[in-house]
Design a protein around this motif. Structure first.
Motif, short mmCIF file in Angstrom:
data_model
loop_
_atom_site.label_atom_id
_atom_site.label_comp_id
_atom_site.label_asym_id
_atom_site.label_seq_id
_atom_site.Cartn_x
_atom_site.Cartn_y
_atom_site.Cartn_z
N VAL A 8 0.69 -1.08 0.08
CA VAL A 8 0.12 0.03 -0.04
C VAL A 8 0.83 1.29 0.02
CG1 VAL A 8 -1.68 1.40 1.30
CG2 VAL A 8 -1.97 -1.12 1.22
N ILE A 9 0.58 2.07 -1.01
CA ILE A 9 1.34 3.49 -1.11
C ILE A 9 0.48 4.65 -0.84
CG2 ILE A 9 2.95 4.82 -2.62
CD1 ILE A 9 3.93 2.20 -3.80
N MET A 10 0.65 5.20 0.16
CA MET A 10 -0.12 6.52 0.41
C MET A 10 0.67 7.97 -0.31
SD MET A 10 -2.87 5.36 1.90
CE MET A 10 -3.60 6.47 2.50
N VAL A 11 -0.31 8.46 -0.88
CA VAL A 11 0.37 9.52 -1.72
C VAL A 11 -0.24 10.87 -1.18
CG1 VAL A 11 0.96 10.71 -3.97
CG2 VAL A 11 0.64 8.12 -3.76
N THR A 12 0.65 11.95 -0.58
CA THR A 12 0.20 13.07 -0.07
C THR A 12 0.52 14.25 -0.91
OG1 THR A 12 1.76 13.01 1.57
CG2 THR A 12 -0.21 12.02 2.40
N HIS A 13 1.49 14.30 -1.73
CA HIS A 13 2.00 15.22 -2.61
C HIS A 13 1.36 15.37 -3.96
CE1 HIS A 13 5.21 16.05 0.37
NE2 HIS A 13 5.40 14.82 0.40
N GLY A 14 0.94 16.42 -4.45
CA GLY A 14 0.41 16.86 -5.69
C GLY A 14 1.34 17.24 -6.68
N PRO A 15 0.67 17.78 -7.78
CA PRO A 15 1.44 18.02 -9.06
C PRO A 15 2.36 19.23 -8.79
CG PRO A 15 -0.83 18.72 -9.20
CD PRO A 15 -0.78 17.95 -7.89
N ASP A 16 2.26 20.07 -7.69
CA ASP A 16 3.30 21.20 -7.53
C ASP A 16 4.66 20.72 -7.06
OD1 ASP A 16 1.50 23.04 -8.33
OD2 ASP A 16 0.54 23.53 -6.21
N GLU A 17 4.86 19.26 -6.59
CA GLU A 17 6.03 18.79 -6.06
C GLU A 17 6.18 17.60 -7.09
OE1 GLU A 17 6.46 19.21 -1.79
OE2 GLU A 17 4.49 18.87 -1.86
N GLU A 19 8.59 15.53 -8.20
CA GLU A 19 9.34 14.60 -7.64
C GLU A 19 8.79 13.68 -6.67
OE1 GLU A 19 14.09 13.79 -7.26
OE2 GLU A 19 13.38 15.25 -5.80
N LEU A 20 8.28 14.43 -5.41
CA LEU A 20 7.43 13.76 -4.25
C LEU A 20 6.41 13.15 -4.96
CD1 LEU A 20 8.34 16.23 -1.64
CD2 LEU A 20 9.15 13.86 -1.99
N ALA A 21 5.69 13.53 -6.07
CA ALA A 21 4.47 12.97 -6.61
C ALA A 21 4.74 11.84 -7.58
CB ALA A 21 3.71 14.08 -7.18
N ALA A 55 -1.95 13.91 -14.37
CA ALA A 55 -0.83 13.17 -14.34
C ALA A 55 0.06 13.17 -15.74
CB ALA A 55 -1.06 11.60 -14.17
N ASP A 56 -0.87 13.67 -16.87
CA ASP A 56 0.04 13.94 -17.96
C ASP A 56 0.94 15.11 -17.99
OD1 ASP A 56 -0.78 11.61 -19.21
OD2 ASP A 56 -2.73 12.57 -20.04
N THR A 57 0.46 16.05 -17.06
CA THR A 57 1.38 17.53 -16.83
C THR A 57 2.49 17.44 -15.95
OG1 THR A 57 -0.19 18.45 -15.06
CG2 THR A 57 -0.82 18.59 -17.27
N VAL A 58 2.65 16.18 -15.19
CA VAL A 58 3.52 16.22 -14.00
C VAL A 58 4.75 15.46 -14.50
CG1 VAL A 58 4.18 15.10 -11.93
CG2 VAL A 58 1.89 16.12 -12.45
N ALA A 59 6.17 15.96 -14.64
CA ALA A 59 7.34 15.30 -15.07
C ALA A 59 8.48 15.68 -14.04
CB ALA A 59 7.56 15.90 -16.40
N ALA A 60 9.21 14.74 -13.58
CA ALA A 60 10.38 14.84 -12.66
C ALA A 60 11.38 14.54 -13.48
CB ALA A 60 10.00 14.09 -11.45
N PRO A 61 12.65 15.01 -13.47
CA PRO A 61 13.81 14.75 -14.03
C PRO A 61 14.27 13.20 -13.60
CG PRO A 61 14.10 16.79 -13.11
CD PRO A 61 12.71 16.35 -12.58
N GLU A 62 14.73 12.45 -14.74
CA GLU A 62 15.44 11.14 -14.63
C GLU A 62 14.18 10.21 -14.21
OE1 GLU A 62 18.42 10.97 -15.41
OE2 GLU A 62 18.48 13.11 -15.94
N PHE A 63 12.86 10.55 -14.17
CA PHE A 63 11.76 9.65 -14.05
C PHE A 63 10.94 9.56 -15.17
CE2 PHE A 63 12.67 10.82 -9.61
CZ PHE A 63 12.58 9.65 -8.85
N THR A 119 3.91 -1.09 3.76
CA THR A 119 3.07 0.42 3.58
C THR A 119 3.91 1.44 3.73
OG1 THR A 119 0.87 -0.20 4.74
CG2 THR A 119 1.36 2.04 4.29
N LEU A 120 4.04 2.18 2.66
CA LEU A 120 4.90 3.35 2.22
C LEU A 120 4.05 4.80 2.27
CD1 LEU A 120 7.14 2.08 -0.69
CD2 LEU A 120 7.63 1.94 1.60
N VAL A 121 4.65 5.72 2.74
CA VAL A 121 4.11 7.08 2.68
C VAL A 121 4.73 7.92 2.05
CG1 VAL A 121 2.74 8.73 4.06
CG2 VAL A 121 2.45 6.52 4.74
N TYR A 122 4.35 8.62 1.11
CA TYR A 122 5.07 9.62 0.53
C TYR A 122 4.17 10.98 0.44
CZ TYR A 122 8.18 6.22 -1.61
OH TYR A 122 9.04 5.20 -1.65
#
Length: 122
Positions: A8-17, A19-21, A55-63, A119-122
C-alpha cells in the motif's frame, strides 16, 4: 505456497511537487511489474494527481512521465483509492477522476493498510 505480497502506497504530494508526486508511482510500477499487489491511496494534495489529465502534466527529471506510470500501474492491476473528504473539499467528483479510481472513506484505507505486507507513505 506463500500469500501474495501486498504493497500500500499513500500519496500526499500533488502536482506542485513533481518529484515527490512521481516517486510513489515509480515504486508502484516496479512492484506491480514484480507481481506484487499494489494499492495506491491518495490523500490531501495527492488526490489532485487522480484528476483526469493532471498526471500527464507532471514530469520529474530522470523519472518516467507520471502519466505513463499511472497507465502502466492501472493496466497491471494496481488499485487507486482516493480520500472522500479530500475529493469533496476540492470540489471534485468521481466523474473528474481517472479511470479505475475509487473514492473511499478512512475505514477502507485502514483495511488496506492492516492487510498489507508493507505500507509506504510519500
Amino acid at each position: 505456497m506463500a500469500d501474495q505480497e501486498k504493497l500500500v502506497i499513500m500519496v500526499t504530494h500533488g502536482p506542485d511537487e513533481p518529484e515527490l508526486a512521481t516517486i510513489p508511482f515509480a515504486m508502484a510500477g516496479a512492484a506491480v511489474a514484480s507481481d506484487v499487489d499494489v494499492v495506491m491511496g491518495f490523500q490531501g494534495d495527492g488526490c489532485q494527481l487522480m484528476r483526469k489529465g493532471v498526471a500527464d502534466t507532471v514530469a520529474a527529471p530522470e523519472f518516467a512521465p507520471l502519466g505513463d506510470l499511472l497507465s502502466t500501474i492501472h493496466e497491471l492491476g494496481g488499485q487507486f483509492l482516493v480520500c472522500s473528504p479530500c475529493v469533496k473539499s476540492r470540489g471534485l467528483s468521481e466523474d473528474d477522476l481517472v479511470e479505475g479510481s475509487e473514492i473511499v472513506a478512512a475505514a477502507r484505507f485502514v483495511a488496506e493498510i492492516t492487510s498489507a505486507t508493507t505500507t509506504l507513505v510519500y
